[in-house]
Design a protein around this motif. Sequence first.
Motif, PDB file in Angstrom:
ATOM      1  N   LEU A  89      34.418  40.890  37.974  1.00  0.00           N
ATOM      2  CA  LEU A  89      34.162  42.231  38.491  1.00  0.00           C
ATOM      3  C   LEU A  89      32.669  42.494  38.618  1.00  0.00           C
ATOM      4  O   LEU A  89      32.208  43.055  39.625  1.00  0.00           O
ATOM      5  CB  LEU A  89      34.816  43.276  37.585  1.00  0.00           C
ATOM      6  CG  LEU A  89      34.646  44.732  37.999  1.00  0.00           C
ATOM      7  CD1 LEU A  89      35.255  44.969  39.380  1.00  0.00           C
ATOM      8  CD2 LEU A  89      35.278  45.641  36.969  1.00  0.00           C
ATOM      9  N   SER A  90      31.894  42.061  37.645  1.00  0.00           N
ATOM     10  CA  SER A  90      30.438  42.237  37.705  1.00  0.00           C
ATOM     11  C   SER A  90      29.840  41.510  38.899  1.00  0.00           C
ATOM     12  O   SER A  90      28.959  42.037  39.584  1.00  0.00           O
ATOM     13  CB  SER A  90      29.787  41.736  36.416  1.00  0.00           C
ATOM     14  OG  SER A  90      30.225  42.475  35.313  1.00  0.00           O
ATOM     15  N   VAL A  91      30.328  40.315  39.166  1.00  0.00           N
ATOM     16  CA  VAL A  91      29.837  39.552  40.308  1.00  0.00           C
ATOM     17  C   VAL A  91      30.196  40.257  41.614  1.00  0.00           C
ATOM     18  O   VAL A  91      29.356  40.401  42.512  1.00  0.00           O
ATOM     19  CB  VAL A  91      30.390  38.111  40.273  1.00  0.00           C
ATOM     20  CG1 VAL A  91      30.144  37.393  41.591  1.00  0.00           C
ATOM     21  CG2 VAL A  91      29.780  37.334  39.130  1.00  0.00           C
ATOM     22  N   CYS A  92      31.441  40.721  41.716  1.00  0.00           N
ATOM     23  CA  CYS A  92      31.868  41.416  42.938  1.00  0.00           C
ATOM     24  C   CYS A  92      31.043  42.682  43.174  1.00  0.00           C
ATOM     25  O   CYS A  92      30.626  42.960  44.299  1.00  0.00           O
ATOM     26  CB  CYS A  92      33.352  41.773  42.863  1.00  0.00           C
ATOM     27  SG  CYS A  92      34.444  40.348  43.027  1.00  0.00           S
TER      28      CYS A  92
ATOM     29  N   SER B 279      38.327  46.865  40.741  1.00  0.00           N
ATOM     30  CA  SER B 279      38.845  46.281  39.507  1.00  0.00           C
ATOM     31  C   SER B 279      40.344  46.037  39.583  1.00  0.00           C
ATOM     32  O   SER B 279      40.827  44.965  39.207  1.00  0.00           O
ATOM     33  CB  SER B 279      38.515  47.201  38.330  1.00  0.00           C
ATOM     34  OG  SER B 279      39.056  46.686  37.136  1.00  0.00           O
ATOM     35  N   HIS B 280      41.092  47.007  40.097  1.00  0.00           N
ATOM     36  CA  HIS B 280      42.548  46.865  40.192  1.00  0.00           C
ATOM     37  C   HIS B 280      42.931  45.772  41.187  1.00  0.00           C
ATOM     38  O   HIS B 280      43.865  45.006  40.943  1.00  0.00           O
ATOM     39  CB  HIS B 280      43.203  48.188  40.584  1.00  0.00           C
ATOM     40  CG  HIS B 280      43.128  49.215  39.506  1.00  0.00           C
ATOM     41  ND1 HIS B 280      43.688  49.049  38.258  1.00  0.00           N
ATOM     42  CD2 HIS B 280      42.540  50.434  39.484  1.00  0.00           C
ATOM     43  CE1 HIS B 280      43.454  50.111  37.510  1.00  0.00           C
ATOM     44  NE2 HIS B 280      42.747  50.968  38.235  1.00  0.00           N
ATOM     45  N   ARG B 281      42.231  45.695  42.299  1.00  0.00           N
ATOM     46  CA  ARG B 281      42.529  44.651  43.288  1.00  0.00           C
ATOM     47  C   ARG B 281      42.236  43.268  42.721  1.00  0.00           C
ATOM     48  O   ARG B 281      42.990  42.322  42.929  1.00  0.00           O
ATOM     49  CB  ARG B 281      41.730  44.875  44.565  1.00  0.00           C
ATOM     50  CG  ARG B 281      42.227  46.027  45.390  1.00  0.00           C
ATOM     51  CD  ARG B 281      41.305  46.254  46.588  1.00  0.00           C
ATOM     52  NE  ARG B 281      41.653  47.411  47.342  1.00  0.00           N
ATOM     53  CZ  ARG B 281      42.466  47.404  48.400  1.00  0.00           C
ATOM     54  NH1 ARG B 281      42.998  46.274  48.803  1.00  0.00           N
ATOM     55  NH2 ARG B 281      42.727  48.519  49.043  1.00  0.00           N
ATOM     56  N   LEU B 282      41.133  43.145  41.998  1.00  0.00           N
ATOM     57  CA  LEU B 282      40.785  41.868  41.383  1.00  0.00           C
ATOM     58  C   LEU B 282      41.800  41.498  40.310  1.00  0.00           C
ATOM     59  O   LEU B 282      42.239  40.353  40.216  1.00  0.00           O
ATOM     60  CB  LEU B 282      39.378  41.944  40.797  1.00  0.00           C
ATOM     61  CG  LEU B 282      38.825  40.682  40.165  1.00  0.00           C
ATOM     62  CD1 LEU B 282      38.739  39.561  41.193  1.00  0.00           C
ATOM     63  CD2 LEU B 282      37.463  40.950  39.559  1.00  0.00           C
ATOM     64  N   ARG B 283      42.193  42.459  39.498  1.00  0.00           N
ATOM     65  CA  ARG B 283      43.177  42.210  38.434  1.00  0.00           C
ATOM     66  C   ARG B 283      44.530  41.810  39.030  1.00  0.00           C
ATOM     67  O   ARG B 283      45.237  40.976  38.472  1.00  0.00           O
ATOM     68  CB  ARG B 283      43.337  43.444  37.556  1.00  0.00           C
ATOM     69  CG  ARG B 283      44.115  43.179  36.298  1.00  0.00           C
ATOM     70  CD  ARG B 283      44.177  44.404  35.410  1.00  0.00           C
ATOM     71  NE  ARG B 283      42.875  44.999  35.168  1.00  0.00           N
ATOM     72  CZ  ARG B 283      42.132  44.778  34.099  1.00  0.00           C
ATOM     73  NH1 ARG B 283      42.547  43.960  33.166  1.00  0.00           N
ATOM     74  NH2 ARG B 283      40.973  45.368  33.951  1.00  0.00           N
ATOM     75  N   ALA B 284      44.888  42.365  40.183  1.00  0.00           N
ATOM     76  CA  ALA B 284      46.166  42.030  40.818  1.00  0.00           C
ATOM     77  C   ALA B 284      46.195  40.573  41.281  1.00  0.00           C
ATOM     78  O   ALA B 284      47.269  39.981  41.375  1.00  0.00           O
ATOM     79  CB  ALA B 284      46.423  42.965  41.996  1.00  0.00           C
ATOM     80  N   VAL B 285      45.035  40.008  41.559  1.00  0.00           N
ATOM     81  CA  VAL B 285      44.988  38.607  41.974  1.00  0.00           C
ATOM     82  C   VAL B 285      45.258  37.698  40.790  1.00  0.00           C
ATOM     83  O   VAL B 285      46.037  36.758  40.871  1.00  0.00           O
ATOM     84  CB  VAL B 285      43.619  38.260  42.602  1.00  0.00           C
ATOM     85  CG1 VAL B 285      43.487  36.767  42.828  1.00  0.00           C
ATOM     86  CG2 VAL B 285      43.440  39.018  43.895  1.00  0.00           C
ATOM     87  N   VAL B 286      44.637  37.985  39.673  1.00  0.00           N
ATOM     88  CA  VAL B 286      44.744  37.065  38.522  1.00  0.00           C
ATOM     89  C   VAL B 286      45.867  37.436  37.551  1.00  0.00           C
ATOM     90  O   VAL B 286      46.337  36.586  36.817  1.00  0.00           O
ATOM     91  CB  VAL B 286      43.404  36.971  37.768  1.00  0.00           C
ATOM     92  CG1 VAL B 286      42.355  36.336  38.633  1.00  0.00           C
ATOM     93  CG2 VAL B 286      42.945  38.325  37.276  1.00  0.00           C
ATOM     94  N   ARG B 287      46.283  38.691  37.533  1.00  0.00           N
ATOM     95  CA  ARG B 287      47.347  39.126  36.630  1.00  0.00           C
ATOM     96  C   ARG B 287      48.345  40.007  37.364  1.00  0.00           C
ATOM     97  O   ARG B 287      48.411  41.220  37.122  1.00  0.00           O
ATOM     98  CB  ARG B 287      46.754  39.907  35.473  1.00  0.00           C
ATOM     99  CG  ARG B 287      45.942  39.061  34.565  1.00  0.00           C
ATOM    100  CD  ARG B 287      45.773  39.752  33.223  1.00  0.00           C
ATOM    101  NE  ARG B 287      44.998  38.910  32.359  1.00  0.00           N
ATOM    102  CZ  ARG B 287      43.813  39.211  31.893  1.00  0.00           C
ATOM    103  NH1 ARG B 287      43.271  40.352  32.176  1.00  0.00           N
ATOM    104  NH2 ARG B 287      43.166  38.390  31.116  1.00  0.00           N
TER     105      ARG B 287
END
Length: 119
Positions: free
Chosen positions: A60-63, A106-114
């Motif tokens: 998330l920090s990188v994005c 954050s939610h979109r990123l989390r949906a990819v990995v979890r």
Amino acid sequence: MTRVLLLPLRALAFVLWFTGAIVRSSGAVLADIATPAPRGAPRVVRLPLGAGGDAHLVALSVCITLTPGTLVLGVVPDGDDGRALLVHSLYHPDAETALADLRDTSHRLRAVVRPEGRP
């Protein structure tokens, strides 16, 4: 099993969405450069992450930092077991809009990995 098979599609969807976010943010920066009056409204917001893992925090920090007009300043403790990101935002009109956009990322990123919704 189907969740694992759909991982490449979820990752591709995130990459496409994130590419669009970078293009939109770049447009805001270019518009600010091209006009004589500054359009930015700089602010620092605190994005609570809860008890998320280190991998999510780093990704998330990188994005956020890759997106023009935003920059992660640091990670601070938030409550008993959580952490929060301090984010400098230049082109959001108010703190609520900035936090909503950051939470969406954050939610979109989390949906990819979890995708199961597990912490």
